[in-house]
Design an enzyme around this catalytic site. Structure first.
Site: not given
Ligand code: FE
Ligand code: ZN
Length: 243
Positions: A61, A59, A63-64, A135, A173, A117
């Site tokens: 975001h 996805h 942090d990915h 996530d 995570h 998410h």
């Molecule tokens: Fe994340």
């Molecule tokens: Zn995320």
């Protein structure tokens, strides 16, 4: 440290504060899921032999995805993701629709839609061995519902629940300890959850990871995966947001 399961070799790659990215190899080929940190990802691929065929994104975001372009460029890998979310992802070399597969050293990797998410969130299912679910699912929990609806998120979790129970869940995570506390609060009489919570406390006290986790172990313990309806899911998600 690599895990061998059903012909696949799986390496957990910690990055940022509490993210896990995943390197999955089969038949000499390899794929890297959710590279937030290019340097950490490149180091992990080099340690595993220096070949990378695919960069897979769950996805949009940061942090990915933040390391995706640099990682792919370093090894000449192709970036793949959900065609429907292409506008929010790094430039995709292969834009997939849900249900489509890519080849990983002779094994099929199937992308399935798991919105909730985010609306464009997807999961990559590696044969019958592992599922990189970003996530969507965490051990004993699930991601926050930033964009989707309870009905979408519940259906996504049910799609994961229908995978082979021996599937290793490659979550995005390390949130298991706080998830365990919420789970014990809402399902105090669940013996499987109590046992998993105790194991998780031991592991985290020793600084050890709690992932990957077998789907079978989540099916008996994860309150969100066990929610019987979208309404029950919505109640749990709202309660966890306030917990
Ligand atoms: Fe994340
Ligand atoms: Zn995320």
């Amino acid at each position: 440290m690599a895990i061998s399961h059903r012909g696949f070799t799986i390496t957990r790659v910690p990055m940022l504060a509490d993210n896990y990215a995943w390197l999955v190899a089969h038949g000499g080929a390899s794929a890297f899921v959710d590279p937030a940190d290019a340097a950490a990802a490149i180091g992990a691929v080099e340690d595993a032999g220096g070949r990378l065929d695919w960069v897979l994104l769950t996805h949009h975001h940061d942090d990915h995805i933040a390391g995706a372009v640099a990682l792919a460029a370093r090894f000449g890998a192709l970036i793949a993701g959900n065609a429907a979310d292409a506008a929010r992802l790094p430039k995709l070399d292969v834009a997939l629709a849900p249900g489509q597969t890519i080849d990983l050293g002779g094994a099929a990797v199937r992308m399935i839609a798991t919105p909730g998410h985010t609306v464009g969130h997807v999961t990559y299912v590696f044969g019958d061995a592992a599922a990189a679910c970003g996530d969507t699912l965490f051990s004993l929990g699930c991601g926050r519902m930033f964009e989707g609806t309870p009905a979408q998120f519940h259906a996504s979790l049910q799609a994961l629940a229908a995978l082979d129970p021996e599937t290793l869940m490659l979550c995005g995570h390390e949130y298991t300890l706080s998830n365990a506390r919420f789970g014990r609060h809402v399902d105090p009489d669940n013996a499987a959850l109590a046992a998993r919570a105790a194991e998780v406390e031991r592991l985290r006290a020793a600084g050890a990871p709690t992932l990957p986790v077998r789907l079978a172990d989540e099916l008996v313990a994860n309150p969100f995966l066990r929610a019987a309806s979208a309404e029950e899911f919505a109640r749990l998600r709202a309660a966890k947001d306030r917990f």
